[in-house]
Design a protein around this motif. Sequence first.
Motif, PDB file in Angstrom:
ATOM      1  N   PRO A 109     -44.930   8.414   1.521  1.00  0.00           N
ATOM      2  CA  PRO A 109     -44.188   8.584   0.260  1.00  0.00           C
ATOM      3  C   PRO A 109     -42.882   7.801   0.274  1.00  0.00           C
ATOM      4  CG  PRO A 109     -45.048  10.683   1.025  1.00  0.00           C
ATOM      5  CD  PRO A 109     -45.296   9.707   2.128  1.00  0.00           C
ATOM      6  N   GLY A 110     -42.606   7.139  -0.833  1.00  0.00           N
ATOM      7  CA  GLY A 110     -41.384   6.352  -0.955  1.00  0.00           C
ATOM      8  C   GLY A 110     -41.496   4.950  -0.402  1.00  0.00           C
ATOM      9  N   LYS A 111     -42.616   4.584   0.202  1.00  0.00           N
ATOM     10  CA  LYS A 111     -42.815   3.248   0.761  1.00  0.00           C
ATOM     11  C   LYS A 111     -43.754   2.431  -0.126  1.00  0.00           C
ATOM     12  CE  LYS A 111     -40.270   3.860   4.404  1.00  0.00           C
ATOM     13  NZ  LYS A 111     -40.778   3.734   5.772  1.00  0.00           N
ATOM     14  N   LYS A 112     -43.450   1.152  -0.218  1.00  0.00           N
ATOM     15  CA  LYS A 112     -44.274   0.239  -1.003  1.00  0.00           C
ATOM     16  C   LYS A 112     -45.057  -0.639  -0.042  1.00  0.00           C
ATOM     17  CE  LYS A 112     -43.908  -3.131  -4.798  1.00  0.00           C
ATOM     18  NZ  LYS A 112     -42.961  -3.822  -5.717  1.00  0.00           N
ATOM     19  N   VAL A 113     -46.379  -0.559  -0.128  1.00  0.00           N
ATOM     20  CA  VAL A 113     -47.265  -1.216   0.826  1.00  0.00           C
ATOM     21  C   VAL A 113     -48.165  -2.200   0.093  1.00  0.00           C
ATOM     22  CG1 VAL A 113     -49.144  -0.874   2.478  1.00  0.00           C
ATOM     23  CG2 VAL A 113     -47.238   0.756   2.397  1.00  0.00           C
ATOM     24  N   GLY A 114     -48.197  -3.432   0.599  1.00  0.00           N
ATOM     25  CA  GLY A 114     -49.098  -4.438   0.063  1.00  0.00           C
ATOM     26  C   GLY A 114     -50.299  -4.618   0.975  1.00  0.00           C
ATOM     27  N   ILE A 115     -51.478  -4.672   0.391  1.00  0.00           N
ATOM     28  CA  ILE A 115     -52.710  -4.954   1.124  1.00  0.00           C
ATOM     29  C   ILE A 115     -53.225  -6.299   0.638  1.00  0.00           C
ATOM     30  CG2 ILE A 115     -55.036  -4.191   1.701  1.00  0.00           C
ATOM     31  CD1 ILE A 115     -52.904  -2.247   2.683  1.00  0.00           C
ATOM     32  N   VAL A 116     -53.386  -7.239   1.563  1.00  0.00           N
ATOM     33  CA  VAL A 116     -53.836  -8.576   1.198  1.00  0.00           C
ATOM     34  C   VAL A 116     -55.323  -8.698   1.497  1.00  0.00           C
ATOM     35  CG1 VAL A 116     -53.454 -11.053   1.458  1.00  0.00           C
ATOM     36  CG2 VAL A 116     -51.562  -9.453   1.831  1.00  0.00           C
ATOM     37  N   GLY A 117     -56.112  -8.877   0.445  1.00  0.00           N
ATOM     38  CA  GLY A 117     -57.554  -9.023   0.590  1.00  0.00           C
ATOM     39  C   GLY A 117     -58.282  -7.710   0.375  1.00  0.00           C
ATOM     40  N   LEU A 118     -59.387  -7.758  -0.360  1.00  0.00           N
ATOM     41  CA  LEU A 118     -60.168  -6.547  -0.633  1.00  0.00           C
ATOM     42  C   LEU A 118     -61.581  -6.726  -0.098  1.00  0.00           C
ATOM     43  CD1 LEU A 118     -59.743  -3.764  -1.983  1.00  0.00           C
ATOM     44  CD2 LEU A 118     -60.891  -4.688  -3.999  1.00  0.00           C
ATOM     45  N   GLY A 119     -61.673  -6.799   1.225  1.00  0.00           N
ATOM     46  CA  GLY A 119     -62.965  -6.846   1.888  1.00  0.00           C
ATOM     47  C   GLY A 119     -63.172  -5.593   2.706  1.00  0.00           C
ATOM     48  N   GLY A 120     -63.900  -5.734   3.828  1.00  0.00           N
ATOM     49  CA  GLY A 120     -64.175  -4.588   4.678  1.00  0.00           C
ATOM     50  C   GLY A 120     -62.924  -3.918   5.190  1.00  0.00           C
ATOM     51  N   LEU A 121     -61.944  -4.725   5.653  1.00  0.00           N
ATOM     52  CA  LEU A 121     -60.670  -4.174   6.108  1.00  0.00           C
ATOM     53  C   LEU A 121     -59.791  -3.762   4.930  1.00  0.00           C
ATOM     54  CD1 LEU A 121     -59.697  -6.696   8.955  1.00  0.00           C
ATOM     55  CD2 LEU A 121     -60.460  -4.343   9.249  1.00  0.00           C
ATOM     56  N   GLY A 122     -59.671  -4.637   3.951  1.00  0.00           N
ATOM     57  CA  GLY A 122     -58.747  -4.394   2.852  1.00  0.00           C
ATOM     58  C   GLY A 122     -59.054  -3.140   2.062  1.00  0.00           C
ATOM     59  N   HIS A 123     -60.329  -2.875   1.810  1.00  0.00           N
ATOM     60  CA  HIS A 123     -60.639  -1.691   1.006  1.00  0.00           C
ATOM     61  C   HIS A 123     -60.290  -0.420   1.770  1.00  0.00           C
ATOM     62  CE1 HIS A 123     -64.397  -0.593   3.097  1.00  0.00           C
ATOM     63  NE2 HIS A 123     -64.549   0.407   2.248  1.00  0.00           N
ATOM     64  N   MET A 124     -60.387  -0.461   3.116  1.00  0.00           N
ATOM     65  CA  MET A 124     -59.958   0.691   3.902  1.00  0.00           C
ATOM     66  C   MET A 124     -58.440   0.813   3.904  1.00  0.00           C
ATOM     67  SD  MET A 124     -62.566   2.359   4.774  1.00  0.00           S
ATOM     68  CE  MET A 124     -61.414   3.564   5.404  1.00  0.00           C
ATOM     69  N   GLY A 125     -57.736  -0.329   3.950  1.00  0.00           N
ATOM     70  CA  GLY A 125     -56.281  -0.296   3.874  1.00  0.00           C
ATOM     71  C   GLY A 125     -55.794   0.355   2.598  1.00  0.00           C
ATOM     72  N   VAL A 126     -56.435   0.023   1.476  1.00  0.00           N
ATOM     73  CA  VAL A 126     -56.062   0.615   0.188  1.00  0.00           C
ATOM     74  C   VAL A 126     -56.292   2.120   0.214  1.00  0.00           C
ATOM     75  CG1 VAL A 126     -56.663   0.731  -2.264  1.00  0.00           C
ATOM     76  CG2 VAL A 126     -56.420  -1.499  -1.149  1.00  0.00           C
ATOM     77  N   LYS A 127     -57.475   2.536   0.663  1.00  0.00           N
ATOM     78  CA  LYS A 127     -57.798   3.963   0.681  1.00  0.00           C
ATOM     79  C   LYS A 127     -56.826   4.754   1.555  1.00  0.00           C
ATOM     80  CE  LYS A 127     -62.809   3.951  -0.168  1.00  0.00           C
ATOM     81  NZ  LYS A 127     -64.082   4.574   0.257  1.00  0.00           N
ATOM     82  N   LEU A 128     -56.561   4.235   2.747  1.00  0.00           N
ATOM     83  CA  LEU A 128     -55.726   4.961   3.700  1.00  0.00           C
ATOM     84  C   LEU A 128     -54.266   5.006   3.259  1.00  0.00           C
ATOM     85  CD1 LEU A 128     -57.357   3.560   6.943  1.00  0.00           C
ATOM     86  CD2 LEU A 128     -57.458   5.949   6.170  1.00  0.00           C
ATOM     87  N   ALA A 129     -53.734   3.861   2.804  1.00  0.00           N
ATOM     88  CA  ALA A 129     -52.341   3.836   2.354  1.00  0.00           C
ATOM     89  C   ALA A 129     -52.143   4.770   1.161  1.00  0.00           C
ATOM     90  CB  ALA A 129     -51.931   2.414   2.000  1.00  0.00           C
ATOM     91  N   HIS A 130     -53.119   4.804   0.269  1.00  0.00           N
ATOM     92  CA  HIS A 130     -53.054   5.715  -0.884  1.00  0.00           C
ATOM     93  C   HIS A 130     -53.042   7.169  -0.419  1.00  0.00           C
ATOM     94  CE1 HIS A 130     -53.882   7.423  -4.845  1.00  0.00           C
ATOM     95  NE2 HIS A 130     -54.905   8.081  -4.309  1.00  0.00           N
TER      96      HIS A 130
END
Length: 350
Positions: free
Chosen positions: A175-196
């Motif tokens: 909370p309160g942090k802004k996170v960028g995920i570069v790329g929406l592939g196998g790794l990127g889609h997990m990064g989005v889910k987890l950071a959210h």
Amino acid sequence: MSTTYAYAATDASAPLVPFDLERRAPRAHDVQMDVLFCGVCHSDLHQARNEWKNTIYPLVPGHEIVGRVSAVGPNVTKHKVGDLVAVGCMVDSCRTCANCAEGLEQYCESGFVGTYNAMDRVDGRVTYGGYSTQLVVDEAFTLHVPASLDPAGVAPLLCAGITTYSPLRTWGAGPGKKVGIVGLGGLGHMGVKLAHAMGAHVVLFTTSPSKIEDAKRLGADEVVILKNPEEMEAHANSFDLFINTVAAQHDLNPFLSLLKRDGTLTLVGVPEHDHPSPQVFNLILKRRRLAGSLIGGVAETQEMLDFCGRYGITSDIEVIPMQKINEAYERMLKSDVKYRFVVDMDSLRK
């Protein structure tokens, strides 16, 4: 010893083919498992085609493994027959160096023993991975699978999940942090889910406008198209953290410019050729950091699985039979999968 059916690469230019191997009898602390599902990682393709120039043939890839315990050694206390368990990228380490002592086996000073394409520390035999019907591994490098999760969807968490979870935890996504995920592939889609799920404000960076809708479905609050300079400029000096998942050579400076003071750009995608060196002033003027991160230790990987169990997180997958692995490799090169292939190992038993 037991005969195990597998698929293997026999040289850099050949397709993967059926291959029989002998798994060792369980040692005192070993867990033997029937492999149920194995994720298909881009590094499997790199290794099969010897793109990192370290492949030992024949190569049986696979380090995103979920299976059912079929036997245990006499001193095993972590699992029992019938348990659903998982194995990731490592099956051993020295266990005595400072990094191992801190639970960071992936940074073992002697080098961790990979699940495949490595040498067993006890008998010196080459390790063979999860594109196989059976696996035998020391209990110290096995993990519990939350009962609430789909086992097939869990498999990619053992690499794609922990590869993005570890840097998100290390650099304080929340909370309160802004996170960028570069790329929406196998790794990127997990990064989005987890950071959210961690509570961060998540921004997905992609070259493909067609991915906007899916990125938001996965948990992105915003999507930036990399080719749009106005969209990029609107985020200048605002990010706490970037997780860069892209496995192709590219310019890192645009992402460094979007970091606030003391922000971190973390690389987890491994390109065949190194990225161009970033501009030094881009780092110096705001005390920005360019970092890297490698999977996670055993304890952190279990923490990640438990976190996913609490939030109902698995990978978005396409399940395939083992016999379609070569087709899957070609499709993976074209990014023609949402977002990870998983092999159903029953297809090989049949």
